[in-house]
Structures are given as structure tokens and as C-alpha cells.
Enzyme design. Structure first.
Site, PDB file in Angstrom:
ATOM      1  N   GLY A 354      24.326  18.694 -27.967  1.00  0.00           N
ATOM      2  CA  GLY A 354      23.234  18.489 -27.717  1.00  0.00           C
ATOM      3  C   GLY A 354      23.448  19.524 -26.549  1.00  0.00           C
ATOM      4  N   THR A 355      22.740  20.631 -26.560  1.00  0.00           N
ATOM      5  CA  THR A 355      23.438  21.443 -25.406  1.00  0.00           C
ATOM      6  C   THR A 355      22.448  22.169 -24.760  1.00  0.00           C
ATOM      7  OG1 THR A 355      25.733  20.564 -25.047  1.00  0.00           O
ATOM      8  CG2 THR A 355      24.926  22.243 -23.630  1.00  0.00           C
ATOM      9  N   VAL A 356      21.832  22.966 -23.556  1.00  0.00           N
ATOM     10  CA  VAL A 356      20.583  23.991 -23.229  1.00  0.00           C
ATOM     11  C   VAL A 356      22.323  25.341 -22.098  1.00  0.00           C
ATOM     12  CG1 VAL A 356      18.996  23.182 -23.034  1.00  0.00           C
ATOM     13  CG2 VAL A 356      20.207  23.020 -21.077  1.00  0.00           C
ATOM     14  N   SER A 373      24.017  19.368 -19.944  1.00  0.00           N
ATOM     15  CA  SER A 373      23.689  18.862 -21.392  1.00  0.00           C
ATOM     16  C   SER A 373      24.019  17.415 -21.243  1.00  0.00           C
ATOM     17  CB  SER A 373      25.475  18.930 -22.389  1.00  0.00           C
ATOM     18  OG  SER A 373      25.102  18.416 -23.259  1.00  0.00           O
ATOM     19  N   MET A 436      25.467  27.479 -27.164  1.00  0.00           N
ATOM     20  CA  MET A 436      25.785  25.421 -26.160  1.00  0.00           C
ATOM     21  C   MET A 436      26.238  24.728 -28.024  1.00  0.00           C
ATOM     22  SD  MET A 436      21.840  25.814 -25.916  1.00  0.00           S
ATOM     23  CE  MET A 436      20.534  26.492 -25.811  1.00  0.00           C
TER      24      MET A 436
END
Length: 536
Positions: A354-356, A373, A436
Site C-alpha cells: 500500500g503506497t502513494v 508509504s 505504486m
């Protein structure tokens, strides 16, 4: 790069976006707008990126937070700079101590996998070195969003609810109570269209801005984090926070058909993308939607990933030199293994991430590729009371096998999944890009570069194109809209193809290219999320 070669208005689900004075591309419209607001107030691309990143901790907490890590590639005055804002394991943790507690494998949630957060320090370092406006001013849009609240968007709402349903079954001990108080007030998560706010998050951002992140590492916020961790038998201490500093690093690159592709060096996994491109550049790819093209892409990727997982860790602990892994001799040796049928290298099972990611550019030629993240969605499930700080679980990737290259050691940085990318040609910036999503990220980078360079797709078409994801062994996951005739042909070559039911595990990308002659900006944003481009 000539835009007329890249722009086909009929080839994308959505048109590519053009601008001149500034552009911000990310996964949340409100965050992109926060960056654009800062540009219009006189900030540069770096200020805009920080503003967007801070806003993302508010409007996309399902993927990142103040308590996570960050990396950046920054183009300023004709030079590319690298920032490693990842944090190490606490100095007081060790394999022996965990085994004494009966821990045989690094847990996913709780206080044990929490490493030193690098996000606030990364913001402060970028602002101090390259920013034009005070950090306090740059964080104001994010503070307003946290204080006044914002409406939940569709993809955000989906992942928020998924996390809640999982957490309420698994995270039942006292250390997780603040997560539910913060993200599921009154026992329920906000629905799509509902307003959600966090006054504590706003106050924390205000403290970070007014002290250039000193409060987080050497002040009141650090004391609150350390006190909570001590109360719940964690390992992160005030001293760990106080001693933390980001690293300015020299980016690494490979030349792919005349374009230099840039990544952050280990402990990040960006080298995997470069290794795969090195292997792939020995082949010709005349047609995109052809079984031979996909077969060779997948085989190159699986070889690069197998080697990456074998060797990549904190650079101080790596047993193989980066230059050797990126050499042509090494690429030739690995390329020779690719034949007509799918091979099965030594494999591993990659977890989900899970990352931006965001890309920003201004009218002066400054550009930045930035990623942050909390890992695996909401991270550790630990939220520090009265702060809104959700801590990452990046330590989950450490091995408790003392012989493993990525074994847990006090003060060591783990193999890191989040990677920003950047493209240049003949010493001039083309621009930032990123995809991502955990172990999908280097695979997304390879597909973005090849779609752009080999197949001349514009940024939006590059991102909209159906993606594949190597999982392990001969197993490959493809998106629901992946061409069926290619799926069948790959299966005949020995690939074990599975068609996904949705696109959620295939990464979320952003691209901004710049025409070196005119300064015109050309951007694409992700159709798999609530992506948006704010442009000026």
C-alpha cells in the site's frame, strides 16, 4: 522526446493532459489540487510535491501516513538528486530478543514491525534544500483538509472498508484501540461521500510545519511515540527518532534504447526494474500485443526479481556490488536463460503493498518523482493517541534467518518496495514516473518504460494499457481486460496464467513528461484509482 510521436487522441480511455506553468499528478484529486495551490502561491515543484504528499496522508490513509517512509528523485538546475527517506530498525531490536518472545517470523501488525518513520524528515529535507516557501506554509492545504474534513472517494472507501473488516477480526488487543477510534469512529468506517476529519492529524501537521519536523524526532511528538511504544512493549525509542537523518544518495541508472532510466539505489527495489530492462534490451519488440513480447518481458522480470530478492538489502550489508548486477555481462548471462518456454527460477511469494505516488513539475523546469508509504495498506495498525500518526510496518520484510541477506539487525534498513522513477535523454529531463503497489512497482516501471520507449504510447495510454504481474515460479496474474488470445498463447508457452477479478493489485501510476524545447508538460494519471491531474 517529440510529443507528436506519443500523442494519439484515440488511443487512450482518457486524453493525456497538457500544461505549461505547472502540473501535479497523483491518486487523489484533493491532494493534486493542494499541490497546485502551492504552485500558484509562488512555490516550486518541490513545494508542490510536499504539499501533495502531506495532503495524501489525510485523504488516502489507506496507503500512507505521517508515520511512513518516503523516497524522491528531484530534477533541479539540470541535475538529478536522490533522497532516501526510509528508516532503520530500532537499535534495541534483534532476532534473539524476538525469539525469546516466541516470535518465529516478523509479524505483519503491532509494535514489533515498526521501523523509524522517514516521511516528516523527508519533507523537511526537501523543503530546506530545494523548496521556496516555508514548510509551515506548504503544509497548510493538508492541515485544512484534516481539520475541516473531506468526502470519501470511491476507491478510497473500498479499501478503507476492506481494512476495517480485516482489522476488527485480527487486531483485538489494546494497542490497536486508537486505530479504531481514529479510522472507525462510533464503530463504523466512513462510507463513500461521507465526510471524515482528524483534528489530531491537523495538529500534528501543524507541529511538523512550525518546527521543520523537529517535534517529530526531538520534541513532543517523539515523546508521545516513544511513550506509547514503551507502554506496549515495542522497540522504537526516543533515541531512535532523535538519531534519524535522511540520506541524500546518488541515483542509479541504465540506458534503455537511448533513454536513461533512473532509480534510487538499494535498499530500494528500483534496481530490479533496471536489471529487467537490461535483460530486455537485448531483444527486439516490434509489436506490443504479441505473445513473444509478453513472454520475454515476463521472463526478464522474473529473473531480475529473483536476483533482487536474493541480493537487495541495506547497501551497507549487500554482498554483491550494484555495478555488477547492472553490468552488461550480468544481463547477457541472465538473458541466455530465456527460451521459448516459461522457466521457473528460485521463487518467492510477494505480499501485497500500500503506497502513494506523485509527480510534480513547474514552469521553470524543476521536476520531482516522490513516493511514500505505510506499507500493506494502513501499516502496522498502530496509531499514536491524540496525534493521528499511523505507524508503518516496514519491518515485516526483515527475515529472522541470520544467514539471509535481509536478516533483521539493530539499526539496519530493510529491503524496501517503494521506488520513484525518472527518465532523461541526452542529459535533459523527460520527467518523473512511478507505479505504486508493493512488489508490482518495478514490474510497473518496466511496463511504463517499454510502453513509452518501445511502443511510443502517450502517458495516458501507457498507464491505461492492461498490465501483467509475475507472482512466483511460472505464475502470472493478468488484468481482466488483458487480451484473451495473448492469455491463451502465454499458457501454451508454459506460463500459469490467472485472470484477476479486478485491477486493484496491478499498481497505480502517474507520469509527467516535459518537452525540453518548449517546456510543455504532458501528464497521465491512473484509471485504476481516484487519480487526477491538477494543471496550470
Amino acid at each position: 522526446m517529440h510529443f507528436d510521436h506519443l500523442y494519439n487522441p484515440y488511443s487512450a480511455q482518457r486524453h493525456t493532459t497538457f500544461g505549461k506553468k505547472g502540473m501535479v499528478a497523483t491518486s487523489q484529486p484533493l491532494a493534486a489540487q493542494a499541490g497546485l495551490d502551492i504552485l500558484k502561491k509562488g512555490g516550486n515543484a518541490i513545494d508542490a510535491a510536499i504539499a501533495t504528499a502531506a495532503a495524501l496522508t489525510v485523504v488516502e490513509p489507506t496507503s500512507n501516513g505521517i508515520g511512513g517512509d518516503a523516497f524522491a528523485l528531484v530534477w533541479v538546475n539540470g541535475e538529478l538528486h536522490g533522497l532516501n527517506g526510509s528508516g532503520p530498525a530500532p537499535k534495541g531490536i534483534s532476532i534473539e530478543k524476538l525469539r525469546d518472545r516466541g516470535v518465529e517470523k516478523m509479524p505483519t501488525h503491532g509494535v514489533i514491525p515498526v521501523t523509524v518513520p522517514g516521511v516528516p524528515a523527508a519533507w523537511a529535507a526537501l523543503s530546506e534544500r530545494f523548496g521556496r516557501l516555508p514548510l509551515e506554509e506548504v503544509l497548510k492545504p493538508a492541515i485544512t483538509l484534516a481539520e475541516e474534513g473531506f468526502p470519501i472517494s470511491p476507491i478510497l472507501g473500498k479499501f478503507w472498508n476492506i481494512a476495517y473488516e480485516k482489522f476488527k477480526k485480527q487486531l483485538t488487543t489494546p494497542e490497536f484501540a486508537e486505530w479504531f477510534k481514529t479510522f472507525a469512529p462510533d464503530g463504523k468506517v466512513p462510507a463513500v461521500g461521507d465526510l471524515w476529519s482528524s483534528k489530531a492529524h491537523a495538529e500534528t501537521l501543524r507541529a511538523i510545519g512550525s518546527t521543520n519536523a523537529e517535534s517529530f524526532y526531538r520534541g513532543e511528538l517523539a515523546e508521545k511515540i516513544a511513550s506509547f511504544m514503551k507502554e506496549h512493549n515495542g522497540y522504537l525509542t526516543y533515541e531512535d527518532l532523535m538519531d534519524y537523518k535522511v540520506e541524500w544518495v546518488k541515483p542509479i541508472s541504465t540506458n534503455y534504447r537511448g533513454y536513461d532510466v533512473w532509480e534510487i539505489p538499494p535498499n530500494g527495489q528500483g534496481m530490479v526494474a533496471l536489471m529487467a530492462l537490461n535483460i530486455a534490451r537485448g531483444f527486439d519488440f516490434p509489436v506490443k500485443d504479441d505473445v513473444i513480447t509478453y513472454h520475454k518481458q515476463i521472463e526478464a522480470m522474473k529473473l531480475a526479481f529473483t536476483d533482487g530478492k536474493t541480493f537487495i538489502t541495506d547497501s551497507e550489508y549487500m554482498e554483491v556490488d550494484v555495478d555488477e548486477l547492472l553490468s552488461e555481462e550480468y544481463a547477457v548471462r541472465r538473458r541466455e536463460l530465456i527460451g521459448e518456454k516459461a522457466i521457473e527460477p528460485e521463487s518467492y511469494v510477494p505480499p501485497k503493498g500500500g503506497t502513494v505516488y506523485l509527480a510534480a513539475a513547474d514552469g521553470e523546469g524543476n521536476m520531482i518523482s516522490f513516493i511514500q508509504s505505510n506499507y500493506m495498506g494502513f501499516g502496522s495498525g498502530i496509531v499514536i493517541p491524540d496525534t493521528g500518526i499511523a505507524l508503518q510496518n516496514r519491518g515485516h520484510d526483515f527475515s529472522l534467518d541470520p544467514e539471509h541477506p535481509n536478516s533483521l539487525k539493530p539499526g539496519k534498513k530493510t529491503y524496501h518496495t517503494i521506488i520513484p522513477g525518472f527518465l532523461t535523454k541526452n542529459g535533459e529531463a523527460i520527467g518523473p514516473f512511478g507505479v505504486m503497489g508493493g512488489y508490482m512497482q518495478p514490474q510497473g516501471h518496466v511496463q511504463v518504460v517499454m510502453n513509452t520507449v518501445d511502443f511510443l504510447l502517450n502517458p495516458q495510454s501507457t498507464l491505461d494499457a492492461p498490465r501483467w504481474q509475475w507472482m512466483e515460479g511460472k505464475a502470472v496474474l493478468v488484468e481482466p481486460n488483458f487480451p484473451n488470445h495473448i492469455v491463451q498463447a502465454l499458457a501454451r508457452k508454459g506460463h500459469q496464467i490467472q485472470v484477476a477479478t479486478d485491477c486493484s493489485s496491478f499498481g497505480r501510476g502517474q507520469i509527467i513528461w516535459r518537452d525540453p524545447q518548449t517546456g510543455v508538460l504532458m501528464g497521465g494519471t491512473e484509471s485504476r484509482t481516484d487519480g487526477a491531474i491538477a494543471v496550470w
